[in-house]
Design an enzyme around this catalytic site. Structure first.
Site, short mmCIF file in Angstrom:
data_model
loop_
_atom_site.label_atom_id
_atom_site.label_comp_id
_atom_site.label_asym_id
_atom_site.label_seq_id
_atom_site.Cartn_x
_atom_site.Cartn_y
_atom_site.Cartn_z
N GLU A 106 0.31 -8.04 6.69
CA GLU A 106 1.37 -8.44 6.10
C GLU A 106 2.38 -8.73 7.07
O GLU A 106 3.45 -8.56 6.84
CB GLU A 106 2.03 -7.82 5.14
N GLU B 274 -4.97 -8.58 -1.87
CA GLU B 274 -4.61 -7.67 -2.78
C GLU B 274 -3.79 -7.91 -3.93
O GLU B 274 -2.85 -8.46 -3.96
CB GLU B 274 -3.43 -6.87 -1.78
C1 GAL Z 1 1.15 -4.26 0.69
C2 GAL Z 1 0.41 -3.44 1.76
C3 GAL Z 1 -0.64 -2.36 1.31
C4 GAL Z 1 -0.06 -1.50 0.27
C5 GAL Z 1 0.53 -2.43 -0.91
C6 GAL Z 1 1.21 -1.22 -1.86
O1 GAL Z 1 2.34 -4.78 1.07
O2 GAL Z 1 -0.36 -4.45 2.31
O3 GAL Z 1 -1.12 -1.77 2.26
O4 GAL Z 1 0.91 -0.90 0.89
O5 GAL Z 1 1.48 -3.19 -0.33
O6 GAL Z 1 0.68 -0.55 -2.30
#
Ligand code: GAL
Length: 821
Positions: free
Chosen positions: A179, A248
């Site tokens: 990110e 994600e």
């Molecule tokens: C994203 C990040 C993950 C985790 C998630 C929140 O921004 O890439 O590693 O932190 O947020 O759970």
């Protein structure tokens, strides 16, 4: 000889090309071994469970319809001290990847090595921060060297074990950075150069599978940029030839100490996934599929809790979180059944207006359709190829043949499992737990103010401690004469602090505690204190509760007593301030009980069983207990305690803080899945301890014989309520639409009774079902009892033939059941 060599070479070539991964060049699919794929993946972080749990978790992932398991790699866990590595126990990355391989699943390896992940310091080592001329995540020589060193080491290790798909192994994708696009703006031109360097460095490692960069709109070729978020159907990769990938999909959210328990509805997760595939998605990963536990000091922060349950499809302990797990499994099976049409089909869409659309994937062999209704408040009735369909608000219907709806994201047919805790049957607790105790030896620091090093400056905790402990003493001795201008009627200790938790003492007397509220980690602590003429020892204990893991320059967010520190004297209308910041400060990292390993089963230290004190700060407690019978997951109830750390047979199960309650407001019993989700939307646990129950993995326990629990209590608490329990399914509920299959399972236990059943238009939810206005004429409870009671699972077609015809005036009919396990 020559021909033999030639043969070997060809065989090797064949062996390595078996599993080759190619990313297709039409932007529509990932191609594995020549087959274009719809790829469903789930995050399971190896250090957040134990190696003994891995096979079961991964198997459940496979049974849940996943093709791949994703994990980050946690640099600071593997390299706690520079060039000293740890891949033992739950850090055995290779064993974890081989477990994925054993299950014939693919792997996604997000090396980072910055990972965020609510992990301490985002996965970067604190020693790295303390190297000269260091700046994280930018074109800083020292940083790039270390990042390259670690990344190369991981890649080499994975290659040595032949785990990349290009070598015949399971790993189909690798990730560099994480990110960075979210923060790149703060790094100016250097940020751009850094991401280019990341791309070149990764590419030079020659892993033979594509590299991804998540949330990186400007990912340099051939890096593939991917999306993270609650919804990614709008995402378009920066290159038309890159498949649309979602690294994600947040299945819930994490918790902070003092925070509530967030839930994301099953309907909304399913909606987001179906929408993504409706709109051309090809790879989707659940973050998290199993969240697990932040053991030891691994939680990020500040203030990330020990539980990392995340409301994921598998709960913290590895149990199925139903209906989320099952409703998604159905979706996965259906998407897989449509894989050919989704990857090869011609796409067309029909816009019905009011945020309602149909997407048709058409091949010569057949068509598959999605009907999406993104409207937040109204159901849609649409006419498609001569038929009428109702698409409920905020849902997607899937018709694998474009005629029959087989799935709608808002219609859940999977059972809801109600998890219950049961007391430890191996002994009578808490009565049977006999406690002994020891004080933490702090007199030296409180009365003499003597540490390991002295400096005429207040330093950040990270710099002094290298994150070897949560605890750092800051001590100074102040000689005061009654003639000193600061000497007053009322005297105060005034501390400008960024300590996550602070304990202040003057001459051995406890002046006060402070912990940050509402995320304000920079605060002023001011307390009246008694000073004496002559020497006064000021001892401040600064405690970190997880270092920050997110944001531009997160590594420089201060922690500890960064000052200034004042003594304030007040006499009627006069206030005198004395700045102690440049005084001689003595530092001591850690506490002696940790150094003496009081938590270890081998520790020879003396404990006292007499007059065990309650509500005493800085106190060690110890007891022995019998492991709960059976194989269900075990938790320990720490209600009554304040804040500290807990060990089971020497294993650190994490920080505990049951005294920290969440605020009363912002919870709801009802949760509306319609409309975009955000972390505060559906919370429970208001006004309760943020975390009362702590996971004790079975592998930490001796099934026979004694087990030891050690607690280090920092604030003061009462251990006499502590007890161990097991977690299992207490009951199951379902409300299944007609023409679907009711499947009930007590996850290995027998179904003991049918408590409620009604076929018609039953109302309410699990635990409070009621009969509706229409009812079938047969005895539904009896029919189901005959089919299910005594069995571990049963499956029944929901039809009017089976249960009798309810007169429901055309309303959708369903069967509601509540069964006991
Ligand atoms: C994203 C990040 C993950 C985790 C998630 C929140 O921004 O890439 O590693 O932190 O947020 O759970």
């Amino acid at each position: 000889m020559v021909s033999l060599r030639f043969l070997v070479c060809c065989l090797l070539f064949l062996a390595s090309s078996v599993y080759a991964t190619i990313v297709s060049h039409d932007g529509r699919a990932i191609t594995i071994d020549g087959n274009r794929r719809v790829l469903l993946s789930g995050s399971i972080h190896y250090p957040r469970s134990t190696p003994e749990m891995w096979p079961d978790l991964i198997k459940k992932g496979k049974e849940g319809g996943l093709d791949a398991i994703e994990t980050y790699v946690f640099w600071n866990a593997h390299e706690p001290t520079r060039r000293q590595y740890d891949f033992s126990g739950n850090l055995d990355l290779i064993r974890f990847l081989k477990t994925i391989q054993d299950q014939k699943l693919y792997g996604v390896l997000r090396i980072g090595p910055y990972v965020c992940a609510e992990w301490n310091y985002g996965g970067l080592p604190v020693w790295l921060h303390n190297m000269p001329d260091m700046e994280f995540r930018t074109t800083n020589k020292a940083f790039m060297n270390e990042m390259q060193n670690f990344t190369t080491m991981i890649v080499d290790m994975v290659k040595k074990n032949k785990l990349f798909a290009s070598q015949g192994g399971p790993i189909i994708l690798a990730q560099i950075e994480n990110e960075y696009g979210n923060v790149i703006g703060s790094y100016g031109e250097m940020g751009k150069a850094y991401i280019q360097w990341c791309a070149n460095m990764a590419q030079s490692l020659d892993v033979g599978v594509p590299w991804i960069m998540c949330q990186q709109d400007d990912a340099p070729q051939p890096m593939l940029n991917t999306c993270n978020g609650y919804y990614c159907d709008n995402f378009e990769p920066n290159n038309a030839n890159t498949p649309k990938m979602w690294t994600e999909n947040w299945t819930g959210w994490y918790q902070n100490w003092g925070g509530k328990n967030p839930h994301r509805t099953t309907e909304d997760v399913a909606f987001s996934v179906a929408r993504f595939f409706q709109r051309g998605g090809t790879f989707q990963n659940y973050y998290m599929y199993h969240g697990g536990t932040n053991f030891g000091r691994t939680a990020g922060g500040p203030y990330i809790t020990t539980s990392y349950d995340y409301d994921a499809p598998l709960d913290e302990f590895g149990n199925l979180n139903q209906p989320k797990y099952g409703h998604l499994k159905q979706l996965h099976d259906i998407l897989h059944s449509m894989e050919k049409t989704l990857t090869y089909g011609n796409v067309s869409t029909i816009d019905f207006g009011n945020f309602v659309s149909a997407t048709i994937y058409k091949t010569e062999g057949g068509s598959s359709c999605f009907f999406g209704n993104v409207n937040e408040s109204s159901d849609a009735t649409i006419n498609f190829q001569g038929e009428t369909y109702v698409v409920p608000t905020w849902s997607v219907s899937i018709l694998p043949d474009c005629k029959t709806e087989v799935y709608n994201t808002a219609k859940i047919n999977t059972q809801t499992s109600v998890m219950v805790k049961k007391p430890n049957e191996a002994e009578d607790e808490p009565i049977n737990l006999k406690w002994s105790w020891r004080p933490e030896n702090i007199d030296n620091f409180l009365l003499k103010g003597r540490g390991e090093s002295t400096m005429r400056q207040l330093f950040d905790q990270k710099i002094v401690s290298n994150d070897q402990s949560d605890y750092l003493w800051y001590m100074t001795t102040l000689n005061l004469k009654e003639e000193d201008p600061v000497w007053g009627k009322n005297m105060y200790l005034h501390i400008n602090s960024t300590a996550h938790v602070l304990h202040a003492f003057v001459n051995g007397q406890h002046v006060g505690n402070y912990h940050a509220e509402n995320g304000k980690f920079h605060y002023v602590f001011e307390q009246e204190a008694k000073f004496n003429p002559g020497d006064n020892v000021i001892s401040l204990l600064s405690i970190t509760v997880g270092l920050p893991n997110y944001g531009a320059f997160f590594e420089n967010v201060p922690a500890g007593i960064t000052g200034p520190v004042f003594i304030i004297g007040k006499n009627d209308d006069e206030t005198i301030v004395k700045d102690l910041s440049a005084h001689k400060w003595s530092y001591k990292t850690g506490l002696s009980g940790f150094e003496n390993q009081l938590f270890s089963s081998e520790s020879q230290s003396k404990w006292s069983g007499d007059s065990v004190p309650f509500n005493r700060t800085m106190t060690w407690y110890k007891t022995t207990f019998k492991a709960p019978l059976g194989s269900e997951p075990v938790v320990v109830d720490l209600l009554g305690l304040g804040k500290g750390t807990a060990w089971i047979n020497g294993n650190n199960i994490g920080r505990y803080w049951p005294e920290f309650l969440s605020t009363e407001d912002g919870c709801s019993t009802e949760c509306n899945y319609r409309g975009a989700y955000y972390a505060e939307k559906c919370q429970t646990n208001c006004g309760e301890p943020t975390q009362r129950w702590y996971h004790v993995p079975r592998s930490f326990l001796n099934p026979k014989g004694d087990n030891t629990l050690v607690l280090f209590e920092e604030i003061g608490g009462n251990p006499s309520f502590v007890n161990f329990q097991t977690i299992g399914v207490g009951g199951v509920c379902a409300n299944v639409y007609e023409k679907n299959v009711l499947e009930l399972s007590c996850h290995g236990r027998p179904i003991s009774a049918i408590k409620f059943a009604s076929f018609g238009n039953p109302r309410g939810k699990c635990g409070s079902f009621e009969k509706g206005t229409c009812e079938a004429n047969k005895d539904v409870v009896n029919i189901l009892s005959a089919e299910c009671v005594g069995k571990e699972k049963c499956s029944v077609n929901v039809s009017a033939e089976k249960f009798g015809v309810p007169e429901c005036d055309g309303a959708t009919r369903s069967l509601a059941v509540e069964a006991l396990c």
